[in-house]
Scaffold this motif. Structure first.
Motif, PDB file in Angstrom:
ATOM      1  N   UNK A 158     -21.899  23.218   7.737  1.00  0.00           N
ATOM      2  CA  UNK A 158     -21.806  24.178   9.091  1.00  0.00           C
ATOM      3  C   UNK A 158     -22.125  25.500   8.157  1.00  0.00           C
ATOM      4  N   UNK A 159     -22.700  26.635   8.624  1.00  0.00           N
ATOM      5  CA  UNK A 159     -22.625  27.929   8.090  1.00  0.00           C
ATOM      6  C   UNK A 159     -22.923  28.703   9.279  1.00  0.00           C
ATOM      7  N   UNK A 160     -22.352  30.056   9.176  1.00  0.00           N
ATOM      8  CA  UNK A 160     -22.627  30.919  10.051  1.00  0.00           C
ATOM      9  C   UNK A 160     -22.461  32.525   9.822  1.00  0.00           C
ATOM     10  N   UNK A 161     -22.966  33.416  10.590  1.00  0.00           N
ATOM     11  CA  UNK A 161     -22.898  34.757  10.091  1.00  0.00           C
ATOM     12  C   UNK A 161     -22.350  35.393  11.463  1.00  0.00           C
ATOM     13  N   UNK A 162     -21.350  35.966  11.273  1.00  0.00           N
ATOM     14  CA  UNK A 162     -20.430  36.540  12.462  1.00  0.00           C
ATOM     15  C   UNK A 162     -20.054  38.015  12.191  1.00  0.00           C
ATOM     16  N   UNK A 163     -20.605  39.023  13.026  1.00  0.00           N
ATOM     17  CA  UNK A 163     -20.139  40.176  13.173  1.00  0.00           C
ATOM     18  C   UNK A 163     -18.916  40.089  14.137  1.00  0.00           C
ATOM     19  N   UNK A 164     -17.844  40.804  13.997  1.00  0.00           N
ATOM     20  CA  UNK A 164     -16.487  41.180  14.806  1.00  0.00           C
ATOM     21  C   UNK A 164     -16.325  42.423  14.749  1.00  0.00           C
ATOM     22  N   UNK A 165     -15.458  42.827  15.862  1.00  0.00           N
ATOM     23  CA  UNK A 165     -15.089  44.321  16.169  1.00  0.00           C
ATOM     24  C   UNK A 165     -13.772  44.139  16.872  1.00  0.00           C
ATOM     25  N   UNK A 166     -12.697  44.934  16.553  1.00  0.00           N
ATOM     26  CA  UNK A 166     -11.200  44.745  16.999  1.00  0.00           C
ATOM     27  C   UNK A 166     -10.371  45.866  16.866  1.00  0.00           C
ATOM     28  N   UNK A 167      -9.103  45.756  17.058  1.00  0.00           N
ATOM     29  CA  UNK A 167      -8.155  46.793  17.039  1.00  0.00           C
ATOM     30  C   UNK A 167      -6.821  46.227  16.580  1.00  0.00           C
ATOM     31  N   UNK A 168      -6.075  47.033  15.747  1.00  0.00           N
ATOM     32  CA  UNK A 168      -4.699  46.574  15.213  1.00  0.00           C
ATOM     33  C   UNK A 168      -3.603  47.587  15.340  1.00  0.00           C
ATOM     34  N   UNK A 220     -12.874  40.485  18.521  1.00  0.00           N
ATOM     35  CA  UNK A 220     -13.937  39.603  19.098  1.00  0.00           C
ATOM     36  C   UNK A 220     -15.133  39.291  18.126  1.00  0.00           C
ATOM     37  N   UNK A 221     -15.235  37.956  18.328  1.00  0.00           N
ATOM     38  CA  UNK A 221     -16.174  37.400  17.195  1.00  0.00           C
ATOM     39  C   UNK A 221     -17.806  37.134  17.975  1.00  0.00           C
ATOM     40  N   UNK A 222     -18.588  37.608  17.534  1.00  0.00           N
ATOM     41  CA  UNK A 222     -20.100  37.258  18.036  1.00  0.00           C
ATOM     42  C   UNK A 222     -20.797  36.261  17.014  1.00  0.00           C
ATOM     43  N   UNK A 247     -27.676  33.201  18.590  1.00  0.00           N
ATOM     44  CA  UNK A 247     -26.858  33.320  20.050  1.00  0.00           C
ATOM     45  C   UNK A 247     -26.240  34.551  20.129  1.00  0.00           C
ATOM     46  N   UNK A 248     -26.555  35.286  21.153  1.00  0.00           N
ATOM     47  CA  UNK A 248     -25.867  36.518  21.429  1.00  0.00           C
ATOM     48  C   UNK A 248     -24.720  36.496  22.661  1.00  0.00           C
ATOM     49  N   UNK A 249     -24.619  35.002  23.034  1.00  0.00           N
ATOM     50  CA  UNK A 249     -23.579  34.872  24.383  1.00  0.00           C
ATOM     51  C   UNK A 249     -22.305  34.411  23.932  1.00  0.00           C
ATOM     52  N   UNK A 250     -22.546  33.976  22.637  1.00  0.00           N
ATOM     53  CA  UNK A 250     -20.945  33.063  22.176  1.00  0.00           C
ATOM     54  C   UNK A 250     -20.208  34.207  21.747  1.00  0.00           C
ATOM     55  N   UNK A 251     -19.091  34.647  22.625  1.00  0.00           N
ATOM     56  CA  UNK A 251     -18.296  35.891  22.029  1.00  0.00           C
ATOM     57  C   UNK A 251     -16.763  35.189  22.265  1.00  0.00           C
ATOM     58  N   UNK A 252     -15.865  35.063  21.255  1.00  0.00           N
ATOM     59  CA  UNK A 252     -14.652  34.568  21.505  1.00  0.00           C
ATOM     60  C   UNK A 252     -13.696  35.472  20.864  1.00  0.00           C
ATOM     61  N   UNK A 253     -12.301  35.429  21.273  1.00  0.00           N
ATOM     62  CA  UNK A 253     -11.207  36.196  20.612  1.00  0.00           C
ATOM     63  C   UNK A 253     -10.604  35.537  19.287  1.00  0.00           C
ATOM     64  N   UNK A 254     -10.169  36.340  18.618  1.00  0.00           N
ATOM     65  CA  UNK A 254      -9.214  35.929  17.556  1.00  0.00           C
ATOM     66  C   UNK A 254      -8.022  36.908  17.726  1.00  0.00           C
ATOM     67  N   UNK A 255      -6.845  36.258  17.113  1.00  0.00           N
ATOM     68  CA  UNK A 255      -5.705  36.853  16.916  1.00  0.00           C
ATOM     69  C   UNK A 255      -5.306  36.811  15.535  1.00  0.00           C
ATOM     70  N   UNK A 256      -4.384  37.598  15.105  1.00  0.00           N
ATOM     71  CA  UNK A 256      -4.186  37.755  13.521  1.00  0.00           C
ATOM     72  C   UNK A 256      -2.675  38.339  13.456  1.00  0.00           C
TER      73      UNK A 256
END
Length: 231
Positions: A171-181, A193-195, A217-226
């Motif tokens: 499996x391989x993917x390219x994922x833009x993300x944007x967030x706040x901390x 949020x990862x796209x 795919x531009x519809x698969x958006x999921x949250x991450x926490x760290x």
């Protein structure tokens, strides 16, 4: 004499400011390490992107840095690579295949951040992940049509049947993300949020041919926490 004193005072001020800047640069914490996890919240329920990983970040300066992660992903998809049909007299059986696996993943990304307000930072990342693992093929007849009722026949849906056959998955993917901390002296935590913009999956099984799929795919958006420790 006054000019000489003024010049000496100016030189002293410049040296003091330079020393203070060097001291601040040395005090900057350029490394972070901690845990990150993604959950399936808003994506297609038929295609899981959830994972858990150890994440390390190294900052080149206060705005730009690199991230690295190592962990595992719970891979599931019932997006059929292939579908089989079987005709037995007046009965047509259509069989789809689902894939289920746990794969090891590694990733690297480029991150940019900016201070928004006091301890609140906004950031964006472009990340590439790779994964490899072993899983199982779940086959399930989705429709069995009996041609005994005019004009459309009778349809019966049956349950899952689990195959003992294993397969290898890459499996391989390219994922833009944007967030706040929130960033404190030694601890920072936040969400992003990862796209899943682009992904590639390939599978190999002894009983089935080699299969691969490239998805945009531009519809698969999921949250991450760290949560990270800064040093």
């Amino acid at each position: 004499m006054k000019i000489i004193i003024a010049m000496l005072f100016t030189i002293g001020s410049i040296q003091l400011a330079t020393a203070q800047n060097e001291h601040l640069i040395k005090k900057q914490k350029r490394n972070e390490i901690g845990l990150t996890a993604e959950i399936n919240a808003f994506s297609n329920i038929n295609n899981s992107t959830a994972f858990q990983a150890i994440q390390y970040k190294h900052w080149q300066n206060e705005h730009f840095g690199m991230r690295f992660l190592l962990g595992k992903r719970d891979y599931y998809s019932d997006v059929s690579f292939s579908t089989s049909y079987r005709i037995d007299g007046d009965t047509l059986t259509k069989t789809n295949y689902a894939t289920d696996a746990t794969i090891a993943i590694a990733g690297v990304g480029f991150e940019a951040q900016r201070q928004f307000y006091k301890k609140v930072y906004l950031f964006a990342t472009v990340e590439t992940k790779f994964g490899f693992g072993e899983g199982y093929i779940d086959s399930f007849p989705t429709r069995t049509v009996y041609n005994d009722t005019f004009p459309w026949g009778r349809t019966v849906t049956t349950k899952f049947s689990y195959s003992a056959a294993t397969y290898n998955i890459f499996y391989a993917s390219v994922t833009p993300t944007f967030g706040a901390k929130l960033q404190f002296n030694h601890i920072c935590f936040g969400t992003e949020m990862s796209l899943y913009l682009l992904s590639y999956t390939s599978m190999k099984n002894q009983s089935r041919p080699y299969e691969s799929m490239l998805e945009f795919d531009i519809s698969t958006i999921n949250p991450r926490f760290f949560v990270h420790y800064r040093f």
